[in-house]
Design a protein around this motif. Structure first.
Motif, PDB file in Angstrom:
ATOM      1  N   HIS A   4      25.688  17.575  62.505  1.00 10.61           N
ATOM      2  CA  HIS A   4      26.509  18.695  62.945  1.00 10.61           C
ATOM      3  C   HIS A   4      27.923  18.193  63.216  1.00 10.61           C
ATOM      4  O   HIS A   4      28.149  17.375  64.102  1.00 10.61           O
ATOM      5  CB  HIS A   4      25.923  19.341  64.200  1.00 10.61           C
ATOM      6  CG  HIS A   4      24.446  19.652  64.062  1.00 10.61           C
ATOM      7  ND1 HIS A   4      23.995  20.720  63.317  1.00 10.61           N
ATOM      8  CD2 HIS A   4      23.345  19.021  64.532  1.00 10.61           C
ATOM      9  CE1 HIS A   4      22.659  20.741  63.365  1.00 10.61           C
ATOM     10  NE2 HIS A   4      22.248  19.721  64.095  1.00 10.61           N
ATOM     11  N   ASP A   6      30.472  19.792  64.435  1.00 10.14           N
ATOM     12  CA  ASP A   6      31.181  20.348  65.572  1.00 10.14           C
ATOM     13  C   ASP A   6      31.143  19.412  66.778  1.00 10.14           C
ATOM     14  O   ASP A   6      31.999  19.475  67.646  1.00 10.14           O
ATOM     15  CB  ASP A   6      30.562  21.707  65.941  1.00 10.14           C
ATOM     16  CG  ASP A   6      31.324  22.406  67.042  1.00 10.14           C
ATOM     17  OD1 ASP A   6      32.563  22.470  66.940  1.00 10.14           O
ATOM     18  OD2 ASP A   6      30.690  22.868  68.004  1.00 10.14           O
ATOM     19  N   GLU A 646      25.612  28.001  69.991  1.00 10.93           N
ATOM     20  CA  GLU A 646      25.114  27.345  68.799  1.00 10.93           C
ATOM     21  C   GLU A 646      23.906  26.478  69.150  1.00 10.93           C
ATOM     22  O   GLU A 646      23.910  25.751  70.134  1.00 10.93           O
ATOM     23  CB  GLU A 646      26.224  26.489  68.183  1.00 10.93           C
ATOM     24  CG  GLU A 646      27.422  27.296  67.718  1.00 10.93           C
ATOM     25  CD  GLU A 646      28.445  26.424  67.024  1.00 10.93           C
ATOM     26  OE1 GLU A 646      28.121  25.233  66.784  1.00 10.93           O
ATOM     27  OE2 GLU A 646      29.544  26.911  66.725  1.00 10.93           O
ATOM     28  N   THR A 671      31.815  18.893  72.362  1.00  9.59           N
ATOM     29  CA  THR A 671      32.065  19.868  71.297  1.00  9.59           C
ATOM     30  C   THR A 671      33.561  20.112  71.167  1.00  9.59           C
ATOM     31  O   THR A 671      34.344  19.846  72.078  1.00  9.59           O
ATOM     32  CB  THR A 671      31.354  21.192  71.601  1.00  9.59           C
ATOM     33  OG1 THR A 671      31.869  21.738  72.822  1.00  9.59           O
ATOM     34  CG2 THR A 671      29.856  20.965  71.750  1.00  9.59           C
ATOM     35  N   LYS A 672      33.952  20.642  70.013  1.00  9.04           N
ATOM     36  CA  LYS A 672      35.364  20.926  69.774  1.00  9.04           C
ATOM     37  C   LYS A 672      35.862  22.008  70.732  1.00  9.04           C
ATOM     38  O   LYS A 672      36.997  21.951  71.218  1.00  9.04           O
ATOM     39  CB  LYS A 672      35.559  21.372  68.324  1.00  9.04           C
ATOM     40  CG  LYS A 672      37.010  21.566  67.924  1.00  9.04           C
ATOM     41  CD  LYS A 672      37.129  21.927  66.460  1.00  9.04           C
ATOM     42  CE  LYS A 672      38.592  22.028  66.044  1.00  9.04           C
ATOM     43  NZ  LYS A 672      39.338  23.030  66.827  1.00  9.04           N
TER      44      LYS A 672
END
Length: 833
Positions: A4, A6, A646, A671-672
């Motif tokens: 992932h 992100d 998410e 996370t971003k």
């Protein structure tokens, strides 16, 4: 397996602040230092971090004040860029793209528009470095390419302490190995001076650091044998001379002249700051016991403040070599982390071994050391080869009220000293105090230690395993018979299994079961009766990690083997649920969820897998999170739960995973969206320039803001408005900074706009006195009229009183008095024929 994108791996606190020499601003209010991929700005008075200057994408390798503007600072990085910052506001002004890794940066007021950097040569096969002059282009763009480079010196050292400007920028000196180079800019000529690598007494003449006198032609160099040489007459090849100073018994790590050149400062492994009088070198001043080896020395431009960087990731601020005024402590990083990474359940701080003989409590939220807990309680002697006590194991109970530590010292092959210390948290002092010391708890080295996570505080239990083939259960007994002594620890049970060596142990979530691995066999014991319930030994290979599942997965027990297997046992059926082949270097469970993390070695890198024992598909996986092997990690609970929708990042909602790389870098996963939110919140924080940001200041500011919101608008309307509409204010705020007139001109105009004329003040005072006199006369007349009205009222009868007019109010009397004072002579002129 799905990766992932992100979720990213980032530095989150704990970076080195002693990697490069710090910088003190001209007013001595702020200190700037490189810290990982950012530049930290600290307050010298409160030790708090004011700003994090973020923008570099690789390690920051140098910080330098801009000579032509003392409010701006350069930073260079291995990402090949030089960035210009406004450090008071934390704003990135400009980025210069060099295109190659930069190892250090220098500048001089004599060379305006030019900076000097150290980069590697074009030959990638050799580790040679060169000093290069970079001409910074004048451009309004924020991102500028600086391609105009010119070589100054070749074969220089990548150590920033080995190069320095002299005599205000007339020459630059650089030392590498046993060779000293001096380049004169006017002559455009370089001179080289060499020393023999070993002198007659066996000492090493290798250069370690350098410092040039700001006014005289003198260069001070430090060497590996502890000597300091003062070089003179180096503007010619043959007639150079040098004198030698010697106090340090080991290598000199840093040298620095004061701004006026009256003193020379030196430091090394002795943890002593030595101040040499220039031209009177026999007179020396010492500031001893600074705690750790000195790595860098810096002086403020006014010479009032010194600072030293130390090997234990600490910066000490010193007032003119007299006393220590402040200490900025980062995460202490040794050669390795002997203890596990732990989280204090009370303070939510990261706990691991720090400076020798101590445990450090480090705030992950504030990126600041809270305090050190002295475990060994003995003075540490800084001498190589000397065996001293070290903290090798530590563990907290579930509530954070108990702490267990193991310290050991091995002087000879057959002699091993062990101490098991148990600490209790004191509510009054808000720290841990020693409760029980157990000397020689085992006959050999302790391999693992864990507390029972039961919520019943009356049965606090600790289990330790040792290479002597036994595991022991220690229990906190009730109060002793005497009133002066409190509860203490004692051994409750000693267990063994077929003379095998236990390697690791783990309690179940409810504390009812204890799992102990004896080489290839996993034994499960009852913690109440100490009965051996079952053994699990299906897969071959010694067990390296043991971990119980949590919450809905508490029926599972997971372990890793030396044969690169990850196994999961079902304790209800006492059978192997599943197994998979992977080289797991570390396995740990999240205390707040069912999630578990496995760090696996693969082709020199480490991969991460986050999974639930009950599900075959991992929740998250990422290849090559770092190079080398990860052996220390921890799930830290969040202060505020994230609301991630998410599925790939929901495992980060309750806890955050931290780990330490082989290079002792503290990393985490984020996370971003979380990074963007942190960046936005940091930009919204506006701090007054006159007040340093402290927790008290933020609390006081919030309290004042609430008071202002509660204040009625009528009170705020009565306040005198500031002269915001004056010409001076408009001139200061609306005119661009680069076209403003001189500060002296603006200052005088600004002060005049704030002054109040004496004439206006006198008129206001006179008018106020007249109003006070008129009000006094009105009050006297009101009393007279009231008395005259009340007298006839008393003499008349009841019927007359009923027909009399009502009495006048005070307002009516005041109006009547005003009308009486009016001039009515104009009316008589109209009535005359």
């Amino acid at each position: 397996m799905v990766e992932h994108g992100d979720i990213r791996v980032v530095h989150r606190g704990g970076s080195k602040i002693n990697f490069r020499e710090p910088v003190i601003t001209n007013d001595s209010r702020f200190l700037l230092c490189a810290s990982g991929e950012c530049v930290k700005v600290f307050s010298t008075s409160t030790e708090e971090c004011i700003h994090d200057l973020r923008g570099h994408t690789d390690l920051v390798t140098g910080v330098l004040l801009k000579p032509s503007n003392h409010l701006q600072v350069y930073s260079c990085s291995a990402d090949g860029t030089v960035r210009l910052w406004d450090f008071t506001d934390g704003i990135l002004i400009k980025t210069y793209v060099i295109g190659c890794p930069i190892y250090s940066i220098y500048a001089s007021a004599n060379h305006e528009g030019v900076i000097f950097i150290v980069t590697s040569t074009s030959d990638k096969r050799s580790e040679l470095f060169q000093l290069v002059a970079v001409h910074l282009p004048q451009s309004g763009d924020q991102l500028v390419e600086a391609r105009e480079l010119s070589a100054v010196l070749g074969d220089v050292s990548s150590n920033p302490a080995a190069t320095d400007f002299g005599r205000g920028g007339e020459y630059i000196a650089s030392a590498a190995g046993s060779q000293l180079q001096v380049y004169f800019f006017k002559k455009q000529k370089a001179y080289r001076f060499s020393l023999k690598e070993d002198n007659k007494k066996g000492g090493k003449n290798t250069f370690t650091c350098i410092s040039c006198h700001p006014k005289d032609d003198c260069i001070a160099t430090g060497h590996e044998d502890g000597k300091i040489r003062l070089w003179r007459n180096f503007n010619q090849k043959k007639e150079y001379t040098y004198s030698t100073l010697h106090w340090h018994h080991n290598a000199v790590s840093s040298l620095c002249f004061t701004p006026e050149g009256t003193n020379l400062l030196s430091g090394g492994i002795e943890s002593v700051l030595v101040q040499w009088r220039y031209n009177q070198e026999s007179q020396r001043d010492f500031l001893p016991r600074l705690g750790a080896a000195i790595t860098h020395i810096a002086v403020s431009p006014d010479g009032a403040l010194y600072c030293t960087s130390h090997s234990d990731n600490k910066i000490t601020l010193i007032q003119s070599c007299v006393k220590v005024s402040a200490v900025i402590q980062g995460l202490v990083k040794g050669d390795s982390v002997r203890t596990e990474l732990m989280v204090d359940p009370r303070s939510k701080s990261l706990v691991l071994n720090g400076k020798p003989g101590h445990l450090q409590f480090y705030s992950l939220q504030r990126d600041k050391l809270l305090y050190n807990l002295d475990i060994v309680q003995q003075e540490y002697i800084h001498e190589s080869g000397l065996q001293q006590f070290e903290v090798v194991k530590a563990a907290f109970d579930g509530s954070g009220s108990c702490l267990a530590t193991v310290e050991e010292r091995k002087q000879k092959v057959s002699e091993l000293e062990l101490n098991l210390k148990l600490w209790a948290f004191d509510e009054q002092t808000q720290s841990f105090v020693l409760n029980t010391t157990i000397s020689a708890p085992h006959d050999d080295r302790i391999t693992a230690m864990c507390f029972s996570h039961t919520t019943d505080s009356q049965t606090t239990m600790l289990v330790s395993t040792s290479k002597d083939g036994h595991f022991k259960a220690w229990q906190l007994a009730g109060p002793a018979h005497t009133e002066d002594e409190g509860p203490s620890w004692s051994c409750d049970f000693v267990g063994a299994y077929h003379s095998l060596v236990p390697e690791c142990c783990c309690f179940s979530a409810d504390g009812s079961l204890l799992a102990v691995s004896f080489q290839e066999v996993v034994t499960v014991w009852s913690s109440t009766s100490w009965e051996l319930l079952t053994t699990l030994s299906q897969p071959p290979g010694a067990i390296r990690n043991l971990c119980f599942g949590r919450l809905s997965c508490s029926k599972y027990l997971l372990g890793t083997t030396a044969n690169n297997l990850l196994c999961c046992w079902n304790l209800l059926t006492c059978s192997l649920e599943w197994s998979t082949s992977m080289d797991v270097s570390l396995l740990l469970a999240d205390q707040l969820s069912e999630n578990m993390a496995a760090f696996c070695g693969q082709a020199g890198n480490t991969d991460l897998f986050v999974f639930k024992p009950s599900e075959p598909r991992p929740l998250f996986s990422q290849k090559a999170v770092c190079s080398g092997k990860v052996t220390r990690a921890v799930f830290a609970p969040r202060e505020e739960m994230l609301e991630s929708c998410e599925e790939s990042s929901q495992w980060l909602n309750r806890s955050q995973l931290y780990f330490i790389t082989q290079y002792m870098d503290l990393m985490t996963f984020t996370t971003k969206a979380e990074e963007d939110r942190l960046m936005a919140s940091s930009k919204q924080l506006v701090i007054d320039d006159s007040v340093a940001m402290t927790p008290f200041y933020l609390l006081l500011g919030k309290h004042r803001q609430q008071e202002n919101e509660d204040t009625p608008s009528s009170l705020s309307a009565e306040r005198t408005a500031l002269p915001q509409g004056s010409a001076a204010i408009r001139e200061l705020l609306q005119t661009p900074a680069h076209v403003l007139p001189s500060t002296s001109f603006l200052c005088s105009m600004f002060v005049r706009s704030l002054l109040i004329s004496v004439k206006d003040t006198r008129e206001e005072n006179k008018q106020a006195e007249e109003e006070m006199e008129s009000e006094k006369e009105e009050e006297d007349s009101e009393e007279e009229m009231e008395s005259s009205i009340s007298k006839p009222k008393e003499s008349v009868g009841v019927n007359a009183a009923e027909s009399a007019a009502p009495p006048l109010t005070k307002a009516q009397l005041r109006e009547l008095r005003r009308v009486k004072k009016l001039d009515h002579s104009w009316l008589s002129g109209l009535l005359d024929p």
